[in-house]
Every structure is written in structure tokens, then in C-alpha cells.
Design a protein around this motif. Structure first.
Motif, PDB file in Angstrom:
ATOM      1  N   GLY A 187      26.449  59.628  34.221  1.00 29.55           N
ATOM      2  CA  GLY A 187      27.839  59.484  33.824  1.00 29.55           C
ATOM      3  C   GLY A 187      28.477  58.191  34.320  1.00 29.55           C
ATOM      4  N   LEU A 188      29.500  57.767  33.618  1.00 34.06           N
ATOM      5  CA  LEU A 188      30.277  56.589  33.986  1.00 34.06           C
ATOM      6  C   LEU A 188      31.427  57.041  34.879  1.00 34.06           C
ATOM      7  CD1 LEU A 188      30.694  53.511  33.415  1.00 34.06           C
ATOM      8  CD2 LEU A 188      32.156  54.193  31.503  1.00 34.06           C
ATOM      9  N   PRO A 189      31.543  56.532  36.113  1.00 27.63           N
ATOM     10  CA  PRO A 189      32.616  56.999  37.006  1.00 27.63           C
ATOM     11  C   PRO A 189      33.989  56.779  36.392  1.00 27.63           C
ATOM     12  CG  PRO A 189      31.574  55.006  37.874  1.00 27.63           C
ATOM     13  CD  PRO A 189      30.736  55.467  36.731  1.00 27.63           C
ATOM     14  N   TRP A 190      34.810  57.824  36.419  1.00 23.06           N
ATOM     15  CA  TRP A 190      36.079  57.785  35.687  1.00 23.06           C
ATOM     16  C   TRP A 190      37.163  58.485  36.488  1.00 23.06           C
ATOM     17  CZ3 TRP A 190      35.878  55.610  30.682  1.00 23.06           C
ATOM     18  CH2 TRP A 190      37.105  55.569  30.010  1.00 23.06           C
ATOM     19  N   LEU A 213      35.232  51.302  24.125  1.00 17.26           N
ATOM     20  CA  LEU A 213      36.255  51.615  25.121  1.00 17.26           C
ATOM     21  C   LEU A 213      37.304  50.501  25.093  1.00 17.26           C
ATOM     22  CD1 LEU A 213      34.155  52.843  28.174  1.00 17.26           C
ATOM     23  CD2 LEU A 213      35.328  54.222  26.446  1.00 17.26           C
ATOM     24  N   PRO A 214      38.528  50.784  24.672  1.00 18.54           N
ATOM     25  CA  PRO A 214      39.535  49.730  24.554  1.00 18.54           C
ATOM     26  C   PRO A 214      39.934  49.172  25.919  1.00 18.54           C
ATOM     27  CG  PRO A 214      40.537  51.885  24.189  1.00 18.54           C
ATOM     28  CD  PRO A 214      39.052  52.107  24.267  1.00 18.54           C
ATOM     29  N   LYS A 215      40.394  47.941  25.900  1.00 15.26           N
ATOM     30  CA  LYS A 215      40.758  47.278  27.150  1.00 15.26           C
ATOM     31  C   LYS A 215      41.870  48.007  27.879  1.00 15.26           C
ATOM     32  CE  LYS A 215      39.353  42.622  25.749  1.00 15.26           C
ATOM     33  NZ  LYS A 215      39.794  41.220  25.534  1.00 15.26           N
ATOM     34  N   GLN A 216      42.754  48.695  27.127  1.00 12.84           N
ATOM     35  CA  GLN A 216      43.903  49.343  27.769  1.00 12.84           C
ATOM     36  C   GLN A 216      43.494  50.402  28.793  1.00 12.84           C
ATOM     37  OE1 GLN A 216      43.459  49.060  24.346  1.00 12.84           O
ATOM     38  NE2 GLN A 216      45.427  49.365  23.316  1.00 12.84           N
ATOM     39  N   ILE A 217      42.289  50.986  28.649  1.00  8.58           N
ATOM     40  CA  ILE A 217      41.920  52.075  29.561  1.00  8.58           C
ATOM     41  C   ILE A 217      40.714  51.739  30.435  1.00  8.58           C
ATOM     42  CG2 ILE A 217      42.862  53.837  28.031  1.00  8.58           C
ATOM     43  CD1 ILE A 217      39.880  54.516  27.344  1.00  8.58           C
ATOM     44  N   ARG A 218      40.193  50.519  30.344  1.00  7.26           N
ATOM     45  CA  ARG A 218      39.002  50.198  31.141  1.00  7.26           C
ATOM     46  C   ARG A 218      39.273  50.250  32.643  1.00  7.26           C
ATOM     47  NH1 ARG A 218      36.316  45.253  27.553  1.00  7.26           N
ATOM     48  NH2 ARG A 218      35.819  46.570  25.744  1.00  7.26           N
ATOM     49  N   GLY A 219      40.533  50.136  33.019  1.00 13.35           N
ATOM     50  CA  GLY A 219      40.875  50.252  34.428  1.00 13.35           C
ATOM     51  C   GLY A 219      40.616  51.625  34.998  1.00 13.35           C
ATOM     52  N   ALA A 220      40.404  52.642  34.114  1.00 12.96           N
ATOM     53  CA  ALA A 220      40.107  53.998  34.591  1.00 12.96           C
ATOM     54  C   ALA A 220      38.648  54.159  34.993  1.00 12.96           C
ATOM     55  CB  ALA A 220      40.456  55.023  33.507  1.00 12.96           C
ATOM     56  N   ARG A 247      47.838  57.374  33.989  1.00 11.63           N
ATOM     57  CA  ARG A 247      48.841  56.352  34.295  1.00 11.63           C
ATOM     58  C   ARG A 247      48.804  55.217  33.260  1.00 11.63           C
ATOM     59  NH1 ARG A 247      47.610  56.225  39.371  1.00 11.63           N
ATOM     60  NH2 ARG A 247      46.413  54.292  39.422  1.00 11.63           N
ATOM     61  N   LEU A 248      47.613  54.818  32.842  1.00 15.69           N
ATOM     62  CA  LEU A 248      47.479  53.750  31.849  1.00 15.69           C
ATOM     63  C   LEU A 248      48.002  54.201  30.492  1.00 15.69           C
ATOM     64  CD1 LEU A 248      43.913  52.457  32.804  1.00 15.69           C
ATOM     65  CD2 LEU A 248      46.105  51.306  33.243  1.00 15.69           C
ATOM     66  N   LEU A 249      47.708  55.437  30.131  1.00 11.63           N
ATOM     67  CA  LEU A 249      48.220  55.961  28.856  1.00 11.63           C
ATOM     68  C   LEU A 249      49.743  56.044  28.875  1.00 11.63           C
ATOM     69  CD1 LEU A 249      45.683  58.832  28.080  1.00 11.63           C
ATOM     70  CD2 LEU A 249      45.860  56.626  26.920  1.00 11.63           C
ATOM     71  N   GLY A 253      38.254  47.233  34.325  1.00  6.37           N
ATOM     72  CA  GLY A 253      39.328  46.380  33.829  1.00  6.37           C
ATOM     73  C   GLY A 253      39.398  45.034  34.536  1.00  6.37           C
ATOM     74  N   GLN A 254      38.921  44.962  35.760  1.00  2.00           N
ATOM     75  CA  GLN A 254      38.945  43.704  36.512  1.00  2.00           C
ATOM     76  C   GLN A 254      37.897  42.714  36.028  1.00  2.00           C
ATOM     77  OE1 GLN A 254      38.244  45.270  40.430  1.00  2.00           O
ATOM     78  NE2 GLN A 254      40.427  45.664  40.843  1.00  2.00           N
ATOM     79  N   ALA A 255      36.929  43.187  35.242  1.00  2.72           N
ATOM     80  CA  ALA A 255      35.829  42.319  34.816  1.00  2.72           C
ATOM     81  C   ALA A 255      36.170  41.529  33.573  1.00  2.72           C
ATOM     82  CB  ALA A 255      34.573  43.157  34.566  1.00  2.72           C
TER      83      ALA A 255
END
Length: 627
Positions: free
Chosen positions: A212-215, A346-353, A222-224, A624-626
Motif C-alpha cells: 500500500g501507498l502510505p496515506w 492522482l491529482p496534484k491537489q491531494i498528493r500531499g496526503a 484538509r486538502l479537500l 506533494g513536496q516532490a
């Protein structure tokens, strides 16, 4: 050494040890699931611990990695190598290198049905321009994750359940046919590497799904909320979408308009005097009207809400992990697809999750200008390879005088690979052809082959499908003495379309092969890394199993993430990008492994041809930092 695994009609597993020629070494063993797990674990451990080549590392031969490997992973068991009969069958059945083999000439059987990923799907998934289509691939149907010990869920043929005893004999026969097909191929070395890479990709896909991808769901929420407004009940528009919907209605003078309805929106835009043929964003962007800005914003946020909103989060994130179901080879070029979850989009808006666990990091690597570099190597175009040596390839094209700006260089190169015939790309094509004649000649040759209805083949041997009967009928009609000008135009249009497909097929397919070799090398080297220190091992317990924002319920799989609880491992793949989740103290080693693997993949495909496969590598706490 091969180890052939066959499921019997009684629910047991039949295991045969074979030599490199596929001949039996000893008698078959009939094992229960528990015995099979123990057998695999002991054989893999013996191979890892041996300082000589004896015992040799086994290559497990089974019909479907996704189905069989999952029962090993849940017991904390990894294997080093496998041969996926289902995936390899597709390649060998269609490759131009194996056309004279028994496998290629045989009538369709259960292996052809299984290879499509759905029993009701007649042909492999062919998206003419999959590079322009939805890469998510959620339309790929799932056969379901049948328990390998459940004979009722075992393989079927197009006509119904497999006859008693036929499944295990069919598996052995299929493996023999595949070995014979490779041995008789015009270039067996290419195919052996492709089959090994494809099967390694299947192992990677199964492991990424399991690990799994850590989420972080609290970060996702919060991003949504920042993008859409506070969470609302299902079926209700979030605040920002509702505000935009009111603006759209106001600008179009239609108080009852539903902007989610393409039909209603299309009619309303036409009534407003806008000459449109669809409501797609790329077409709307060209128009000048007060409604365009809020409408484009609405479409963007609506997609976020529908594809990756709160409902998606509840469905796909479990115990702090996103577990997408990857489909290796899900696109005809060899690219991957998914069976849901949208992992490839995966859109950029939620990659920070996507957040690393405490004490861990994400190492994100992206191959720069992968397809143009693949083209340079395929064509052995030293001028083009030189333009990208140690630098951004598009910048190198500008330096060579072909284009004035990086954007122009990118447009020109994409046009060469995708067949653009108008605009800036068409204007620059003659200059591109003069600067890089071998590369452009290769794409043009592939396009002409497609226009004639011929197949083209990637670097390692995956061949494009032939056009369907309807395509050939249209072409034949154009040569009929009674053909009209309309018939001729339709035939030319379809021929050009198929030529665009084959033009890109060789590049995109070869890039997919490079990526498979890249991941296989990364996986192999990560597995060989020494175990991290005791501090990293201690971190994974309670903190890692229930990170902030995760659900409170802890599944057995989450309670024991072995064999990935303390070792760096791949968690994400997107065509030319990978993410490795790693203990913090091993980030430098992981980054070096990723870079070295890219070089190794290049040598495996292209030998000593001097093309650089450059990477952008970032070590971050969240995805999201990448970017």
C-alpha cells in the motif's frame, strides 16, 4: 531452475521442479496451502543464504501472479523471480518474433481469455491513442481475486468451467509451448528479457498492492476542504462547486442548468452563441466568454470531488494505506492500467496526503524526457542522444538550433512521436528531420507500416495488433471501382489514424520495457539492502500501524505488514516515475539504487549506445513536496 505451480481440481497445489530446459528434476509434490507456503519460504531462504549458485534461485512459474503471489505475501513471504504465464502468453501470441511458433498459430483457448482480464472481453485492450486517453484504465474489468485454494473459483474457458484435471495439465502444456516459442523465435534473447521484465513487473504490482501507498486521511480531508469547502453529505455539491454552478447559470442565463449534465451544458453554450462541438476542457479553453473561467474551474474541482473526494477516501484508504489494483500490461503498448482507485491519475491537489510513516521517507524519482530518449536509442541517433547528454533534452535541442525555445522543442518532439501535422510542430518538423534524421526516419517508417495495416515491434519484442476487419473493409472499399471520394477520404483518415498509433507504439512500448527493467532492478537491489537498525525496526509498531488520520480498526494485514514493515520497498509507479518508502537512514542508499537501476535498464535494452536516462530524485516527507 523453474518451479511450476499448478492448482488441482481438488484445491491442492501440484509443484514440479524443472531444469533450465523445462525438464523435470524430480517427481511432482502435492501440497496444501500451508505446505506450499512453507515450501516457497524454505526454497527462497536457501537461495538467499547460499554463497554459491547452488541451490539456484528458483523462478516460480504460475498462471497468474496477482492471484497466487497474494497468498504468499499475506504470510510474509516474498519471491525473487517468477514467470507469469498469463502475461507472457499475450506477448508470445502476438509478437512478430514468434509468428511460426505453435503458440502463435494455435486456436484461441483459455489463456487468450484469461489474458484479456475479463472472460467477456474478446480482444486485448487496444486504445488507439492510449497516450491521449484516460491512463487510469478503470474500464479494465476484473476477474476477481479468486482464492487459489477454491476450486470453484479456478480457471474457466470461454465455454465454461475447465474440465477436471484439465487445468493442471493445461498449465504445464502452456509453459512448454512458451519455452518452445522463445527457443524458435528470430531473436530469443530480446524475448527472454521482455518476459522476465514483464513477470518482474507483476511481482512489483502485487507487492505494491499488498504494501500500500502510505496515506493520511486527515491530511486528505484538509486538502479537500481547502479546495472544495467543508465536507457534505453524498449527493450534495460542496460549497465551492455550488458557488461556481450559480455563476455558470448566471452567465448562461439559465437558472435551471445542471453543469454536471454534458447535454444540458452543450445546449446552453450553443444558445449563448458559442460554436462548440463538445464540452471538453481543451475546446472550451480556446473560447472567449465570461462563462469559460468559472466553467473550467468547475470541471476541475468536480473531477477532484468525483474521482478523489471523500467517497474515494472512504473506499480506498484502509489503515493508512491506499491499495490500488494495478494491471500490468493493461494497455496494448505494455503500459499499466488499474482496476479502480485511479492510482495512475492522482491529482496534484491531494498528493500531499501521501505521507511517509514516522521515521521513514519517500524517495520520488522521475525519468526526464523518457520517450524522446528512448526514441534516440531505438534509432541509434547519436545527434539526438548528444543533445540530451547530461542535460534536459529539450534544452539541448534548442542549443542545437532546431528550435528557439524549450516549449517549441518539446512541441516539435511530441509531434514527431505522436504524428502532429499542424501548428508549430508541423512547422518545425523539417528542421527536426535535418538535425535528427535517424530518429525521425524511424517514426515515419513506423507510421507508414501502420497505414499499410502492418505490425511494428518494440525493442524487446512486443508487437502491435493488426487493425480489425472493419478497418480492412474500409481500405478495400477505397480501391473498389465504384468507390466515391467520401470512401477514399474515410480510408485515408483511418489509415493515418492507425499510422499515428504504430508511430507511437514502438516508442511508448519500448519506454514501458525500460520502466519494467528499471523497477525490476530497483526491487532486486532494495531486497539486497542490509536490514536497517533497531531504531527503525521499533518505529513500525503502533505509530506506523495507525498513523494520524487512519481508521481505528486494524486489519490482520496492517497488523503485520511483513515483509515490508522494516525494509525499503516500492509503493507507487506511474509510467516513468516511482516512489520508494524507506527508513530515513537508508534514503541515500535508496536514491543511489534508483539512479544505478536507470543506467542498468538502459544497458539492458540498448547496450553501450551513449544515451543518458536522466532522473529527478527527491527525498521528501510527502508526495506533494516532490513536485
Amino acid at each position: 531452475m523453474y518451479v511450476l505451480v499448478r492448482q488441482t481440481t481438488g484445491g491442492a497445489l501440484l509443484v514440479d521442479t524443472l531444469d533450465d530446459a523445462g525438464l523435470p528434476i524430480d517427481a511432482s509434490h502435492r501440497l496444501t496451502l500451508t505446505e506450499f507456503r512453507s515450501f516457497v519460504s524454505s526454497l527462497e531462504a536457501a537461495a538467499r543464504e547460499s554463497i554459491t549458485r547452488e541451490p539456484a534461485t528458483p523462478r516460480w512459474v504460475w498462471d497468474d501472479t496477482a492471484r497466487i503471489y497474494s497468498v504468499l505475501l499475506t504470510a510474509g513471504i516474498r519471491v525473487q523471480r517468477c514467470h507469469d504465464l498469463r502475461l507472457c502468453h499475450v506477448i508470445l501470441k502476438n509478437s512478430a518474433l514468434t509468428t511460426t511458433s505453435e503458440l502463435a498459430q494455435a486456436a484461441r483457448d483459455r489463456w487468450d481469455v484469461a489474458s484479456t482480464g475479463a472472460s467477456d472481453q474478446a480482444e486485448p485492450r487496444v486504445t488507439l491513442f492510449d497516450f491521449e486517453a484516460d491512463d487510469d484504465g478503470d474500464s479494465v474489468s476484473s476477474t476477481g481475486a479468486a482464492d487459489i485454494m477454491n476450486p470453484a473459483a479456478a480457471g474457466t474457458t470461454a465455454g465454461g468451467p475447465t474440465a477436471p484435471g484439465a487445468r493442471e495439465s493445461s498449465t504445464a502444456q502452456e509453459f512448454r509451448r512458451q519455452l518452445d516459442a522463445v527457443a524458435s523465435a528470430t531473436e530469443p534473447g530480446r524475448l527472454r528479457l521482455l518476459l522476465a521484465a514483464e513477470s518482474a513487473g507483476a511481482l512489483v504490482a502485487a507487492e505494491m498492492r499488498y504494501a500500500g501507498l502510505p496515506w493520511r486521511t486527515d491530511v486528505h480531508d484538509r486538502l479537500l476542504t481547502r479546495e472544495l469547502g467543508p465536507r457534505v453529505a453524498p449527493g450534495v455539491r460542496p460549497e465551492r462547486l455550488e458557488v461556481l454552478a450559480r455563476r455558470i447559470r448566471l452567465e448562461l442565463h439559465d437558472a435551471s442548468l445542471n453543469p454536471d449534465s454534458p447535454q444540458e451544458l452543450f445546449k446552453a453554450l450553443q444558445r449563448a452563441g458559442l460554436a462548440i462541438t463538445s464540452t471538453r476542457g481543451w475546446e472550451l479553453e480556446k473560447l472567449q466568454h465570461p462563462v469559460i473561467e468559472p466553467l473550467l474551474q468547475y470541471k476541475k474541482l468536480s473531477r477532484l470531488h468525483n474521482a478523489n473526494g471523500w467517497a474515494w477516501m472512504e473506499s480506498w484508504v484502509v489503515d493508512g494505506r491506499f491499495h490500488p489494483d494495478y494491471v500490468p500490461g493493461g494497455v496494448v503498448t505494455g503500459r499499466w492500467a488499474t482496476r479502480g482507485g485511479g492510482a495512475l491519475q492522482l491529482p496534484k491537489q491531494i498528493r500531499g496526503a501521501v505521507v511517509a510513516d514516522p521515521g521513514w521517507k519517500l524517495v520520488v524519482a522521475d525519468a526526464a524526457q523518457l520517450e524522446p530518449r528512448i526514441l534516440a536509442a531505438l534509432a541509434q541517433d547519436t545527434n539526438m542522444a548528444r543533445a540530451g547528454r547530461g542535460t534536459d533534452l529539450y534544452t539541448g535541442i534548442v542549443s542545437s538550433g532546431v528550435a528557439q525555445t524549450r516549449d517549441h522543442a518539446k512541441v516539435a518532439m511530441l509531434g514527431a512521436m505522436y504524428g502532429a501535422t499542424t501548428g508549430e510542430s508541423a512547422r518545425l518538423m523539417p528542421r527536426l528531420a535535418r538535425a535528427y534524421p535517424r530518429a525521425i526516419a524511424l517514426t515515419e517508417s513506423a507510421a507508414r507500416a501502420g497505414e499499410r495495416g502492418e505490425v511494428v515491434t518494440t525493442r524487446l519484442g512486443r508487437s502491435s495488433p493488426i487493425p480489425g476487419t472493419g478497418w480492412h473493409e474500409v481500405q478495400a472499399q477505397a480501391y473498389d471501382p465504384a468507390a466515391t471520394a467520401i470512401d477514399e477520404r474515410r480510408a485515408r483518415s483511418q489509415a493515418r489514424d492507425w499510422g499515428r498509433f504504430t508511430r507511437n507504439f514502438i516508442v511508448q512500448g519500448s519506454a514501458a520495457e525500460w520502466a519494467l527493467c528499471w523497477m525490476a532492478e530497483i526491487r532486486r537491489e532494495l531486497t539486497a539492502l542490509p536490514a536497517p537498525g533497531s531504531q527503525a525496526n521499533a518505529v513500525h509498531d503502533a505509530a506506523r500501524l495507525r498513523p494520524p488520520g487512519a481508521r481505528r480498526a486494524v486489519t490482520p494485514a496492517a497488523r503485520a505488514r511483513a515483509p515490508f514493515h522494516a525494509q525499503p520497498h516500492l509503493v507507487f509507479f506511474l509510467h516513468d516515475e516511482v516512489i520508494v518508502h524507506t527508513p530515513s537512514e537508508q534514503t541515500d542508499a535508496v536514491a543511489q539504487i534508483i539512479a544505478t537501476a536507470a543506467e542498468t535498464a538502459g544497458r539492458l535494452l540498448f547496450g553501450d549506445f551513449p544515451v543518458d536516462f536522466m532522473l529527478t530524485v527527491a527525498t521528501v516527507d510527502n508526495y506533494g513536496q516532490a513536485k
